[in-house]
Design an enzyme around this catalytic site. Structure first.
Site, PDB file in Angstrom:
ATOM      1  N   ASN A   1     -14.347  -5.020  -2.438  1.00 25.84           N
ATOM      2  CA  ASN A   1     -13.320  -5.906  -2.409  1.00 25.84           C
ATOM      3  C   ASN A   1     -13.866  -7.268  -1.613  1.00 25.84           C
ATOM      4  OD1 ASN A   1     -13.467  -5.367   0.302  1.00 25.84           O
ATOM      5  ND2 ASN A   1     -11.067  -5.463   0.342  1.00 25.84           N
TER       6      ASN A   1
ATOM      7  N   GLY B   1       2.678  -2.250   3.346  1.00 28.09           N
ATOM      8  CA  GLY B   1       1.284  -2.566   3.139  1.00 28.09           C
ATOM      9  C   GLY B   1       0.853  -4.137   3.610  1.00 28.09           C
TER      10      GLY B   1
ATOM     11  N   GLY C   1      -1.641   9.678  -4.197  1.00 27.23           N
ATOM     12  CA  GLY C   1      -2.249   8.773  -4.962  1.00 27.23           C
ATOM     13  C   GLY C   1      -3.645   9.142  -5.103  1.00 27.23           C
TER      14      GLY C   1
ATOM     15  N   LYS D   1     -12.345  -3.891  -8.766  1.00 30.94           N
ATOM     16  CA  LYS D   1     -13.101  -3.374  -7.439  1.00 30.94           C
ATOM     17  C   LYS D   1     -14.209  -2.336  -7.975  1.00 30.94           C
ATOM     18  CE  LYS D   1      -8.973  -3.922  -4.418  1.00 30.94           C
ATOM     19  NZ  LYS D   1      -8.412  -3.172  -3.281  1.00 30.94           N
TER      20      LYS D   1
ATOM     21  N   ARG E   1      -0.554  12.552  -9.254  1.00 31.80           N
ATOM     22  CA  ARG E   1       0.195  12.879 -10.417  1.00 31.80           C
ATOM     23  C   ARG E   1      -0.734  13.545 -11.493  1.00 31.80           C
ATOM     24  NH1 ARG E   1       2.545   7.740 -13.535  1.00 31.80           N
ATOM     25  NH2 ARG E   1       0.171   7.181 -13.831  1.00 31.80           N
TER      26      ARG E   1
HETATM   27  P1  NAP Z   1      -4.983   2.530  -8.837  1.00 34.72           P
HETATM   28  O1  NAP Z   1      -6.501   2.775  -8.400  1.00 34.72           O
HETATM   29  O2  NAP Z   1      -4.521   1.970 -10.137  1.00 34.72           O
HETATM   30  O3  NAP Z   1      -4.317   3.934  -8.552  1.00 34.72           O
HETATM   31  C1  NAP Z   1      -2.885   4.146  -8.764  1.00 34.72           C
HETATM   32  C2  NAP Z   1      -2.339   5.477  -8.259  1.00 34.72           C
HETATM   33  O4  NAP Z   1      -1.012   5.368  -8.477  1.00 34.72           O
HETATM   34  C3  NAP Z   1      -3.125   6.557  -8.952  1.00 34.72           C
HETATM   35  O5  NAP Z   1      -2.932   7.674  -8.172  1.00 34.72           O
HETATM   36  C4  NAP Z   1      -1.710   6.911 -10.167  1.00 34.72           C
HETATM   37  O6  NAP Z   1      -1.810   8.151 -10.379  1.00 34.72           O
HETATM   38  C5  NAP Z   1      -0.504   6.480  -9.231  1.00 34.72           C
HETATM   39  N1  NAP Z   1       0.657   6.092 -10.040  1.00 34.72           N
HETATM   40  C6  NAP Z   1       0.781   4.852 -10.637  1.00 34.72           C
HETATM   41  N2  NAP Z   1       2.073   5.083 -11.257  1.00 34.72           N
HETATM   42  C7  NAP Z   1       2.681   6.221 -10.620  1.00 34.72           C
HETATM   43  C8  NAP Z   1       3.927   6.779 -10.892  1.00 34.72           C
HETATM   44  N3  NAP Z   1       4.987   6.296 -12.048  1.00 34.72           N
HETATM   45  N4  NAP Z   1       4.346   7.925 -10.358  1.00 34.72           N
HETATM   46  C9  NAP Z   1       3.385   8.518  -9.576  1.00 34.72           C
HETATM   47  N5  NAP Z   1       1.998   8.027  -9.296  1.00 34.72           N
HETATM   48  C10 NAP Z   1       1.869   6.940 -10.072  1.00 34.72           C
HETATM   49  O7  NAP Z   1      -4.564   1.473  -7.854  1.00 34.72           O
HETATM   50  P2  NAP Z   1      -4.876   1.015  -6.067  1.00 34.72           P
HETATM   51  O8  NAP Z   1      -5.789   0.221  -6.195  1.00 34.72           O
HETATM   52  O9  NAP Z   1      -5.396   2.603  -5.480  1.00 34.72           O
HETATM   53  O10 NAP Z   1      -3.569   0.950  -5.641  1.00 34.72           O
HETATM   54  C11 NAP Z   1      -2.510   1.581  -5.416  1.00 34.72           C
HETATM   55  C12 NAP Z   1      -1.211   0.910  -4.661  1.00 34.72           C
HETATM   56  O11 NAP Z   1      -1.866   0.273  -3.232  1.00 34.72           O
HETATM   57  C13 NAP Z   1      -1.056  -0.346  -5.285  1.00 34.72           C
HETATM   58  O12 NAP Z   1       0.472  -0.728  -5.231  1.00 34.72           O
HETATM   59  C14 NAP Z   1      -1.606  -1.351  -4.621  1.00 34.72           C
HETATM   60  O13 NAP Z   1      -0.867  -2.705  -4.815  1.00 34.72           O
HETATM   61  C15 NAP Z   1      -1.685  -1.135  -3.136  1.00 34.72           C
HETATM   62  N6  NAP Z   1      -2.813  -1.411  -2.508  1.00 34.72           N
HETATM   63  C16 NAP Z   1      -2.357  -2.299  -1.415  1.00 34.72           C
HETATM   64  C17 NAP Z   1      -3.539  -2.985  -0.422  1.00 34.72           C
HETATM   65  C18 NAP Z   1      -3.069  -3.646   0.574  1.00 34.72           C
HETATM   66  O14 NAP Z   1      -4.126  -4.207   1.273  1.00 34.72           O
HETATM   67  N7  NAP Z   1      -1.869  -3.731   0.948  1.00 34.72           N
HETATM   68  C19 NAP Z   1      -4.858  -2.724  -0.935  1.00 34.72           C
HETATM   69  C20 NAP Z   1      -5.139  -1.972  -1.932  1.00 34.72           C
HETATM   70  C21 NAP Z   1      -3.934  -1.492  -2.967  1.00 34.72           C
HETATM   71  P3  NAP Z   1      -2.451   8.487 -11.979  1.00 34.72           P
HETATM   72  O15 NAP Z   1      -3.847   8.873 -11.397  1.00 34.72           O
HETATM   73  O16 NAP Z   1      -1.720   9.952 -12.159  1.00 34.72           O
HETATM   74  O17 NAP Z   1      -2.330   7.559 -12.836  1.00 34.72           O
END
Ligand code: NAP
Length: 286
Positions: free
Chosen positions: A91, A244, A130, A70, A155
């Site tokens: 996206n 979600g 997050g 993205k 985190r």
């Molecule tokens: P991303 O940019 O990779 O961000 C991941 C986030 O999760 C970061 O803040 C990371 O913290 C944190 N994290 C990862 N592992 C962790 C753990 N074990 N404990 C605590 N924090 C942790 O991903 P994203 O695109 O924002 O997506 C985040 C979530 O939203 C995913 O599960 C994704 O599937 C979901 N999502 C859903 C939709 C939907 O339409 N339903 C759309 C987009 C995303 P650090 O910075 O410390 O690494």
């Protein structure tokens, strides 16, 4: 039936094997009578530019973009929607002669999910867990919806601080950053960490029901598993909380509307939610 006139759409990401976006878009196209197909294309992290230029040369009319491409996609568009610029992530790509125009519909999925659950953001305090792409889209949705205060807990606190600083360039809301270990609920909570998803399914970003004191509504990005430890804890605290999946269907509907110029009717969105949601739950049970 596919013919020489069938328009091609799709999704790029890495990986894309578990996506249900093709099934969601098939429900939309079937209900609206549109002659299109939607396929999932895995794209290696170092081949995003090639993939976009190639797709454009092939006349692919629109693409969704998922993790981890993205942010990179914003660099390869001919035109960037102002909301995608604020979220620093694309996206949705829509074909134009000069190249793809880039949009972000994640924030629309979040806004629409809140609206359909009867939740208003106006004047509310919002906690976002997050600081990645989804958290960024949620902060933008909160600020656009008139939230008075947004606290980003992460985190890696530096990422939350960076996101807060970026957002303050665009919005007047009070925006703060803090470590995830200090997370406290606000009136509205969005859980945007990976804790609870896939191989992290045993994890929960908050440790007790105390977090949910004063929370009116909680939601999160994860939908596999359908009910995470976070959602179970919210239920134990007596707080209304949703996963979600509705957000996913609603961001897909917003992309579909950008591509076709026609909104997806509410009953078609509900149908996609029910039919594809049943498939996701069944897959999760196996
Ligand atoms: P991303 O940019 O990779 O961000 C991941 C986030 O999760 C970061 O803040 C990371 O913290 C944190 N994290 C990862 N592992 C962790 C753990 N074990 N404990 C605590 N924090 C942790 O991903 P994203 O695109 O924002 O997506 C985040 C979530 O939203 C995913 O599960 C994704 O599937 C979901 N999502 C859903 C939709 C939907 O339409 N339903 C759309 C987009 C995303 P650090 O910075 O410390 O690494």
């Amino acid at each position: 039936m596919i013919s020489g006139k069938t328009a091609v759409y799709g999704l790029i990401g890495n990986p894309v094997r578990h996506t249900v976006s093709p099934e969601i878009h098939a429900v939309f196209a079937g209900a609206l009578g549109d002659d299109l197909v939607y396929a999932a294309f895995p794209v290696a992290n170092d081949r995003v530019k090639e993939a976009i230029l190639g797709a454009h040369a092939l006349g692919i009319m629109g693409l969704n973009v998922t993790i981890p491409h993205k942010p990179a996609c914003a660099e390869f568009v001919s035109e960037l929607d102002p909301m995608a610029e604020k979220i620093a992530a694309v996206n949705t790509l829509k074909y134009a002669e000069a190249g793809y125009a880039g949009y972000n519909t994640d924030w629309i999925g979040i806004t629409e999910c809140l609206r359909s659950n009867g939740v208003s953001l106006s004047g509310k305090s919002v906690a976002v867990l997050g600081a990645g792409g989804s958290a960024n889209a949620a902060c933008v949705a909160a600020a656009e919806g008139g939230a008075s205060k947004i606290t980003i807990f992460n985190r890696t606190v530096e990422k939350a601080e960076y996101l807060a600083l970026r957002l303050k360039k665009y919005y007047n809301a009070q925006i703060e950053a803090a470590p995830l270990a200090e997370a406290r609920g606000s009136e509205i909570v969005y859980q945007a960490t990976d804790a609870g998803r896939g191989e992290n399914r045993a994890l929960c970003p908050v440790s007790s029901t105390e977090f949910f004191r004063g929370v009116e509504f909680a939601f999160e990005g994860i939908y596999t598993p359908w009910e995470t430890e976070f959602l179970k804890l919210a239920a134990k605290a007596g707080v209304k909380a949703v996963n979600g999946f509705e957000m996913l269907v609603r961001q897909a509907a917003a992309s579909y509307a950008i591509w076709t110029g026609r909104p997806v009717p509410e009953e078609v969105i509900s149908d996609a939610y029910e039919r594809v949601g049943a498939m996701v739950r069944e897959r999760d049970r196996r």
